[in-house]
Design a protein around this motif. Structure first.
Motif, PDB file in Angstrom:
ATOM      1  N   GLY A  85       0.820  -1.212   0.000  1.00 59.26           N
ATOM      2  CA  GLY A  85       0.000   0.000   0.000  1.00 59.26           C
ATOM      3  C   GLY A  85       0.851   1.258   0.000  1.00 59.26           C
ATOM      4  N   LYS A  86       1.944   1.245   0.759  1.00 58.27           N
ATOM      5  CA  LYS A  86       2.857   2.396   0.780  1.00 58.27           C
ATOM      6  C   LYS A  86       3.486   2.634  -0.591  1.00 58.27           C
ATOM      7  CE  LYS A  86       4.044   1.942   5.637  1.00 58.27           C
ATOM      8  NZ  LYS A  86       5.070   1.523   6.606  1.00 58.27           N
ATOM      9  N   ALA A  87       3.600   1.565  -1.378  1.00 57.89           N
ATOM     10  CA  ALA A  87       4.170   1.678  -2.720  1.00 57.89           C
ATOM     11  C   ALA A  87       3.093   1.952  -3.770  1.00 57.89           C
ATOM     12  CB  ALA A  87       4.919   0.387  -3.073  1.00 57.89           C
ATOM     13  N   GLY A  88       1.842   2.119  -3.325  1.00 55.23           N
ATOM     14  CA  GLY A  88       0.758   2.415  -4.254  1.00 55.23           C
ATOM     15  C   GLY A  88       0.210   1.194  -4.971  1.00 55.23           C
ATOM     16  N   ILE A  89       0.456   0.012  -4.420  1.00 53.52           N
ATOM     17  CA  ILE A  89      -0.012  -1.235  -5.023  1.00 53.52           C
ATOM     18  C   ILE A  89      -1.136  -1.780  -4.157  1.00 53.52           C
ATOM     19  CG2 ILE A  89       0.614  -3.596  -5.668  1.00 53.52           C
ATOM     20  CD1 ILE A  89       3.504  -2.526  -6.053  1.00 53.52           C
ATOM     21  N   ARG A  90      -2.305  -1.991  -4.759  1.00 54.08           N
ATOM     22  CA  ARG A  90      -3.465  -2.479  -4.034  1.00 54.08           C
ATOM     23  C   ARG A  90      -3.299  -3.960  -3.744  1.00 54.08           C
ATOM     24  NH1 ARG A  90      -8.410  -4.823  -5.413  1.00 54.08           N
ATOM     25  NH2 ARG A  90     -10.033  -4.394  -3.902  1.00 54.08           N
ATOM     26  N   ALA A  91      -3.581  -4.355  -2.502  1.00 50.48           N
ATOM     27  CA  ALA A  91      -3.484  -5.757  -2.114  1.00 50.48           C
ATOM     28  C   ALA A  91      -4.469  -6.028  -0.990  1.00 50.48           C
ATOM     29  CB  ALA A  91      -2.062  -6.074  -1.642  1.00 50.48           C
ATOM     30  N   ILE A  92      -4.855  -7.284  -0.855  1.00 50.54           N
ATOM     31  CA  ILE A  92      -5.692  -7.687   0.268  1.00 50.54           C
ATOM     32  C   ILE A  92      -5.142  -8.974   0.862  1.00 50.54           C
ATOM     33  CG2 ILE A  92      -7.822  -6.618  -0.590  1.00 50.54           C
ATOM     34  CD1 ILE A  92      -8.707  -9.482  -1.391  1.00 50.54           C
ATOM     35  N   PRO A  93      -5.211  -9.091   2.187  1.00 56.16           N
ATOM     36  CA  PRO A  93      -4.860 -10.381   2.788  1.00 56.16           C
ATOM     37  C   PRO A  93      -6.109 -11.254   2.771  1.00 56.16           C
ATOM     38  CG  PRO A  93      -5.297  -8.806   4.525  1.00 56.16           C
ATOM     39  CD  PRO A  93      -5.473  -8.079   3.206  1.00 56.16           C
ATOM     40  N   VAL A  94      -6.015 -12.448   2.255  1.00 53.87           N
ATOM     41  CA  VAL A  94      -7.167 -13.343   2.231  1.00 53.87           C
ATOM     42  C   VAL A  94      -7.054 -14.282   3.422  1.00 53.87           C
ATOM     43  CG1 VAL A  94      -8.413 -15.106   0.933  1.00 53.87           C
ATOM     44  CG2 VAL A  94      -7.369 -13.182  -0.276  1.00 53.87           C
ATOM     45  N   ASN A  95      -8.059 -14.208   4.272  1.00 57.64           N
ATOM     46  CA  ASN A  95      -8.150 -15.072   5.441  1.00 57.64           C
ATOM     47  C   ASN A  95      -9.632 -15.342   5.688  1.00 57.64           C
ATOM     48  OD1 ASN A  95      -9.191 -12.801   6.907  1.00 57.64           O
ATOM     49  ND2 ASN A  95      -7.090 -12.115   7.260  1.00 57.64           N
ATOM     50  N   ALA A  96      -9.972 -15.934   6.806  1.00 59.75           N
ATOM     51  CA  ALA A  96     -11.363 -16.289   7.084  1.00 59.75           C
ATOM     52  C   ALA A  96     -12.290 -15.072   7.031  1.00 59.75           C
ATOM     53  CB  ALA A  96     -11.465 -16.976   8.445  1.00 59.75           C
ATOM     54  N   GLU A  97     -11.812 -13.912   7.470  1.00 60.05           N
ATOM     55  CA  GLU A  97     -12.663 -12.723   7.494  1.00 60.05           C
ATOM     56  C   GLU A  97     -12.795 -12.046   6.130  1.00 60.05           C
ATOM     57  OE1 GLU A  97      -9.858 -11.780  10.086  1.00 60.05           O
ATOM     58  OE2 GLU A  97     -10.749 -13.202  11.465  1.00 60.05           O
ATOM     59  N   THR A  98     -11.798 -12.166   5.284  1.00 60.16           N
ATOM     60  CA  THR A  98     -11.809 -11.428   4.008  1.00 60.16           C
ATOM     61  C   THR A  98     -12.091 -12.306   2.793  1.00 60.16           C
ATOM     62  OG1 THR A  98      -9.432 -11.680   3.708  1.00 60.16           O
ATOM     63  CG2 THR A  98     -10.183  -9.714   4.903  1.00 60.16           C
ATOM     64  N   ALA A  99     -12.324 -13.583   2.987  1.00 63.13           N
ATOM     65  CA  ALA A  99     -12.584 -14.491   1.865  1.00 63.13           C
ATOM     66  C   ALA A  99     -14.033 -14.344   1.412  1.00 63.13           C
ATOM     67  CB  ALA A  99     -12.273 -15.931   2.259  1.00 63.13           C
ATOM     68  N   THR A 100     -14.336 -13.185   0.835  1.00 64.51           N
ATOM     69  CA  THR A 100     -15.686 -12.887   0.372  1.00 64.51           C
ATOM     70  C   THR A 100     -15.738 -12.914  -1.146  1.00 64.51           C
ATOM     71  OG1 THR A 100     -15.271 -10.518   0.243  1.00 64.51           O
ATOM     72  CG2 THR A 100     -16.051 -11.367   2.372  1.00 64.51           C
ATOM     73  N   THR A 101     -16.944 -13.060  -1.671  1.00 65.22           N
ATOM     74  CA  THR A 101     -17.129 -13.060  -3.125  1.00 65.22           C
ATOM     75  C   THR A 101     -16.590 -11.776  -3.741  1.00 65.22           C
ATOM     76  OG1 THR A 101     -19.084 -14.442  -2.896  1.00 65.22           O
ATOM     77  CG2 THR A 101     -18.841 -13.262  -4.972  1.00 65.22           C
ATOM     78  N   ALA A 102     -16.836 -10.648  -3.098  1.00 67.80           N
ATOM     79  CA  ALA A 102     -16.372  -9.357  -3.625  1.00 67.80           C
ATOM     80  C   ALA A 102     -14.853  -9.313  -3.749  1.00 67.80           C
ATOM     81  CB  ALA A 102     -16.855  -8.219  -2.732  1.00 67.80           C
ATOM     82  N   ASN A 103     -14.136  -9.895  -2.798  1.00 68.64           N
ATOM     83  CA  ASN A 103     -12.676  -9.870  -2.844  1.00 68.64           C
ATOM     84  C   ASN A 103     -12.099 -10.837  -3.873  1.00 68.64           C
ATOM     85  OD1 ASN A 103     -12.233  -7.823  -1.035  1.00 68.64           O
ATOM     86  ND2 ASN A 103     -12.167  -9.175   0.723  1.00 68.64           N
ATOM     87  N   PHE A 104     -12.911 -11.751  -4.380  1.00 70.27           N
ATOM     88  CA  PHE A 104     -12.423 -12.678  -5.397  1.00 70.27           C
ATOM     89  C   PHE A 104     -12.833 -12.255  -6.802  1.00 70.27           C
ATOM     90  CE2 PHE A 104     -12.140 -15.426  -1.655  1.00 70.27           C
ATOM     91  CZ  PHE A 104     -10.829 -15.805  -1.790  1.00 70.27           C
ATOM     92  N   GLN A 105     -13.388 -11.072  -6.956  1.00 68.03           N
ATOM     93  CA  GLN A 105     -13.723 -10.563  -8.277  1.00 68.03           C
ATOM     94  C   GLN A 105     -12.530  -9.798  -8.829  1.00 68.03           C
ATOM     95  OE1 GLN A 105     -17.290  -8.265  -7.894  1.00 68.03           O
ATOM     96  NE2 GLN A 105     -18.579 -10.077  -7.951  1.00 68.03           N
ATOM     97  N   VAL A 106     -12.156 -10.128 -10.070  1.00 61.65           N
ATOM     98  CA  VAL A 106     -11.050  -9.460 -10.731  1.00 61.65           C
ATOM     99  C   VAL A 106     -11.512  -9.044 -12.112  1.00 61.65           C
ATOM    100  CG1 VAL A 106      -8.683  -9.685 -11.538  1.00 61.65           C
ATOM    101  CG2 VAL A 106      -9.396 -10.872  -9.462  1.00 61.65           C
ATOM    102  N   SER A 107     -11.566  -7.745 -12.365  1.00 66.18           N
ATOM    103  CA  SER A 107     -11.955  -7.206 -13.671  1.00 66.18           C
ATOM    104  C   SER A 107     -13.243  -7.840 -14.195  1.00 66.18           C
ATOM    105  CB  SER A 107     -10.826  -7.400 -14.688  1.00 66.18           C
ATOM    106  OG  SER A 107      -9.663  -6.765 -14.257  1.00 66.18           O
ATOM    107  N   GLY A 108     -14.224  -7.984 -13.324  1.00 65.28           N
ATOM    108  CA  GLY A 108     -15.526  -8.500 -13.756  1.00 65.28           C
ATOM    109  C   GLY A 108     -15.614 -10.020 -13.813  1.00 65.28           C
ATOM    110  N   SER A 109     -14.516 -10.717 -13.656  1.00 67.14           N
ATOM    111  CA  SER A 109     -14.578 -12.163 -13.652  1.00 67.14           C
ATOM    112  C   SER A 109     -14.317 -12.670 -12.236  1.00 67.14           C
ATOM    113  CB  SER A 109     -13.529 -12.742 -14.609  1.00 67.14           C
ATOM    114  OG  SER A 109     -12.235 -12.388 -14.192  1.00 67.14           O
ATOM    115  N   HIS A 110     -14.561 -13.921 -12.014  1.00 64.74           N
ATOM    116  CA  HIS A 110     -14.385 -14.503 -10.689  1.00 64.74           C
ATOM    117  C   HIS A 110     -13.197 -15.446 -10.669  1.00 64.74           C
ATOM    118  CE1 HIS A 110     -18.212 -13.066  -9.022  1.00 64.74           C
ATOM    119  NE2 HIS A 110     -18.685 -13.243 -10.240  1.00 64.74           N
ATOM    120  N   MET A 111     -12.448 -15.393  -9.579  1.00 58.44           N
ATOM    121  CA  MET A 111     -11.424 -16.391  -9.341  1.00 58.44           C
ATOM    122  C   MET A 111     -12.059 -17.459  -8.463  1.00 58.44           C
ATOM    123  SD  MET A 111      -7.975 -14.199  -8.517  1.00 58.44           S
ATOM    124  CE  MET A 111      -8.556 -13.646  -6.933  1.00 58.44           C
ATOM    125  N   THR A 112     -11.752 -18.711  -8.697  1.00 62.76           N
ATOM    126  CA  THR A 112     -12.280 -19.767  -7.836  1.00 62.76           C
ATOM    127  C   THR A 112     -11.126 -20.566  -7.267  1.00 62.76           C
ATOM    128  OG1 THR A 112     -12.537 -21.248  -9.725  1.00 62.76           O
ATOM    129  CG2 THR A 112     -14.467 -19.960  -9.090  1.00 62.76           C
TER     130      THR A 112
END
Length: 113
Positions: A85-112
Motif C-alpha cells: 500500500g505504501k508503494a501504491g499497489i493495491r493488495a488484500i490479505p485473504v483469510n477467514a474474514e476477508t474471503a468474500t465473493t467481492a474480494n475474489f472478483q477481478v476485472s468482472g470475472s471470478h477467481m475460484t
C-alpha cells in the motif's frame, strides 16, 4: 506475456529502486524476468534474503495483473499489504474474514479456489 514485452534487467532494477528504495540482487532480477516471461518460478533463499521483494517486483510491470502470495501467518499477509500500500499497489490479505465473493472478483470475472 510475450518475450518482447519483458522489461530489461536495467528497467527491473531501476523500477524496484524507485518504488522500494532497494537495489535488487541479480537473482531477484532474473526471477522477475522469468515470471514476466510466463515461467513458473520457485525461490529458495534464507530469511531476510529478499524473497518477498522478488514476489512483488513483477507487479510493477503488470498493472492489471493478479499476484497470489501464500504466507504461513496472517500477520505476514497484513504486513505485505501494508508495505505494498505504501508503494501504491493495491493488495488484500485473504483469510477467514476477508474471503468474500467481492474480494475474489477481478476485472468482472471470478477467481475460484
Amino acid at each position: 506475456m510475450c518475450q518482447l514485452c519483458v522489461p530489461s534487467p536495467s528497467d527491473i532494477r531501476t523500477q524496484t529502486q524507485h518504488v522500494f528504495g532497494v537495489r535488487p540482487c541479480l537473482w531477484q532480477i532474473k526471477a522477475t524476468s522469468a515470471i514476466l516471461s510466463g515461467k513458473d518460478v520457485i525461490c529458495i533463499a534464507g530469511t531476510g534474503m529478499g524473497k518477498t521483494l522478488t514476489f512483488w517486483m513483477p507487479l510493477f510491470f503488470r498493472p492489471d495483473g493478479v499476484q497470489i502470495m501464500v504466507t504461513p501467518l496472517n500477520l505476514l499477509g497484513k504486513q505485505n499489504v501494508a508495505s505494498l500500500g505504501k508503494a501504491g499497489i493495491r493488495a488484500i490479505p485473504v483469510n477467514a474474514e476477508t474471503a468474500t465473493t467481492a474480494n475474489f472478483q477481478v476485472s468482472g470475472s471470478h477467481m475460484t479456489f
